[in-house]
Design an enzyme around this catalytic site. Structure first.
Site, PDB file in Angstrom:
ATOM      1  N   SER A   1       0.829  -1.205   0.000  1.00 25.71           N
ATOM      2  CA  SER A   1       0.000   0.000   0.000  1.00 25.71           C
ATOM      3  C   SER A   1       0.862   1.254   0.000  1.00 25.71           C
ATOM      4  CB  SER A   1      -0.902  -0.016   1.228  1.00 25.71           C
ATOM      5  OG  SER A   1      -0.459   0.917   2.182  1.00 25.71           O
ATOM      6  N   LYS A   2       0.309   2.303  -0.577  1.00 28.44           N
ATOM      7  CA  LYS A   2       1.024   3.564  -0.601  1.00 28.44           C
ATOM      8  C   LYS A   2       0.452   4.498   0.460  1.00 28.44           C
ATOM      9  CE  LYS A   2       3.343   4.196  -4.955  1.00 28.44           C
ATOM     10  NZ  LYS A   2       3.643   2.860  -5.246  1.00 28.44           N
ATOM     11  N   ARG A   3      -0.521   4.001   1.201  1.00 28.09           N
ATOM     12  CA  ARG A   3      -1.146   4.861   2.199  1.00 28.09           C
ATOM     13  C   ARG A   3      -0.110   5.331   3.201  1.00 28.09           C
ATOM     14  NH1 ARG A   3      -5.074   1.491   4.149  1.00 28.09           N
ATOM     15  NH2 ARG A   3      -4.543   2.356   6.182  1.00 28.09           N
TER      16      ARG A   3
END
Ligand code: GLU
Length: 493
Positions: free
Chosen positions: A260-262
């Site tokens: 994830s890039k969160r």
């Protein structure tokens, strides 16, 4: 040949833990070879620029112990500066250099002006989609007469510059991680190298800079592997020797999807504020895609140990699962390795935010007292934040103790009171000068005999008011004789 590596982040907001890993590998490789590690800022995509992002990156790297030898860095007063003879190291300050190199490519016939507008490109793309063809520029402007095209550009007509990719050329390179990589140039698009705003694209800027900055080893994430053939073509067009490439594996979630890039999950600065040690984060990312070799079971590494045993040969091709829950375990291990004084120093910024800490009173000087707290909570911490919140509030304010909590299992109030009175007598008999962990353990264990729960549980509950805490001996040791007795008396009442 001096080994030179670089980390070349785009300042889009924060340092991703994948970026930390790339930086770490590049740093380790350079240091091991007595080379130099360069930090270059790739800020040519102006639409993605974020204020303060460069400071953030540099600070996060510094926190992790990864300090560049050259390039963008922090000055002693904490402001950003640059050091080194191949600067500037911020791409937006190198526009004239890129322009000059683009012109060279145009003159040698390796690049051409393209005047196609958005409408035409959109139409072309739609037709390609329709015909189920890969989306590639149809080379419309490649056929223009170079002199006429140059005149149009000079007259101010909107344009980009594209690389004239050869029709069918074998592109072969040895990747230090992936082995031989082969691709035919027929599948490579005539990519844009200079945008209409006069800024270079990533491809051109990174090749020009890696060459001019004498980078010998480009270590970067696997997501850049598809760009590498384009880079090789650029090296050829310039007549330069390419560096060695090493593409490190993708980072995956435990379910094997792409990580994830969160920001909340992957930003180094967030781990910093959540009470993680840089040692733990560095250790954790080092093992994402690298292992020390056959038969090695070692999992805990300091930066110095990584400098000893890291090697590009130990980097895997397969995607690396990034199980962030493991990070807490690594953190706990590194917390255990700190001297209590050191642990305290690291935890202090977290403690100072907490009310109970501000009102702490004790018979010891704050420092001595806190080192004792650190000593007894150390084993139990997963993060520095836990130091206060979970593990030690009762060391700073006298707790309210629920009577029910004092009772061990089915014990009656009378049995509980008797246990507390016995403990009180034991402590009264201990001289202040014998108030050590060892001695308290000895006398309490002797008093408990085979009734540990009956004796120790009410005492521990009286001292802390908590379901879980360090042992009553440790708590008594921290609290000191007077406070220990006072808490027991209060519980008896
Ligand atoms: N600026 C690129 C990035 O953001 C660098 C890729 C490379 O290392 O070549 O990751």
């Amino acid at each position: 040949m001096t080994i030179r590596t670089r980390f070349a982040p785009s300042p889009t907001g924060f340092l991703h833990i994948g970026g930390l890993r790339t930086a770490l590998y590049s740093y380790l490789f350079a240091r091991q070879n007595s080379g130099q590690f360069v930090l270059r800022i790739e800020d040519t995509d102006r639409s993605r620029a974020v204020d303060g992002a460069v400071e953030n990156l540099v600070r996060s790297l510094k926190w992790a112990g990864i300090v560049p030898d050259e390039g963008v860095m922090l000055a002693s007063d904490g402001t950003l500066t640059e050091k080194g003879e191949y600067g500037p190291y911020t791409q937006s300050q190198r526009l004239a250099i890129y322009r000059e190199h683009v012109e060279r490519l145009i003159e040698s016939g390796h690049a051409y002006y393209c005047f196609c507008d958005k409408e035409r490109l959109d139409r072309m793309r739609k037709e390609q989609q329709h015909a189920k063809k890969p989306p590639m520029y149809d080379r419309h402007c490649r056929a223009l007469d170079p002199a006429k095209a140059a005149a149009r550009a000079a007259a101010g007509e909107a344009h980009v510059v594209r690389l004239a990719v050869p029709d069918s050329e074998e592109i072969v390179f040895e990747d230090a991680v992936r082995g031989t990589v082969r691709i035919n140039s027929a599948t490579v698009d005539d990519q844009v190298i200079l945008k209409s705003d006069g800024f270079p694209t990533y491809h051109l800027a990174s090749v020009v800079d890696d060459h001019l900055m004498r980078i010998t080893h480009v270590i970067r994430g696997e997501e850049w592997l598809p760009s590498t053939p384009k880079h090789i073509l650029l090296y050829r067009a310039f007549g330069w020797a390419p560096p060695t490439f090493a593409h490190v594996p993708l980072l995956l979630n435990p379910d094997k999807s792409k990580l994830s890039k969160r920001q909340g999950d992957v930003a180094v600065e967030d781990y910093m504020t959540k009470g993680f040690l840089p040692e733990a984060l560095v250790n954790f990312v080092a093992l994402l895609g690298w292992n020390p070799g056959k038969g090695e079971v070692q999992e805990i590494f300091t930066l110095d140990e990584l400098l000893e045993c890291f090697s590009l040969d130990g980097v895997n091709k397969a995607g690396a699962v990034c199980d962030l829950s493991r990070l807490r375990w690594f953190n706990a291990q590194h917390i255990k390795r700190l001297a209590p004084e050191e642990l305290l120093e690291r935890a202090l910024p977290f403690l100072q935010k907490q009310d109970f800490f501000r009102t702490a009173e004790s018979q010891y000087t704050a420092q001595e007292y806190l080192v004792r707290v650190a000593t007894v909570v150390q084993e139990r911490l997963e993060t520095l934040v836990d130091f206060g919140v979970e593990q030690s509030s009762y060391f700073f304010t006298r707790p309210t103790v629920e009577p029910a909590l004092l009772r061990w299992k089915e014990n009656t109030d009378a049995q509980t009171r008797a246990a507390l009175e016995q403990a009180h007598r034991v402590f009264v008999a201990v001289d202040e000068s014998d108030w050590t962990r060892e001695h308290l353990t000895e006398v309490l264990m002797a008093a408990a005999g085979d009734k540990r729960g009956d004796f120790l549980w009410p005492l521990r509950a009286a001292l802390t008011g908590a379901q879980r805490s360090p042992s009553p001996m440790d708590c008594a040791w921290v609290l000191g004789k007077a406070e220990t007795l006072a808490r027991i008396e209060k519980a008896i009442k």
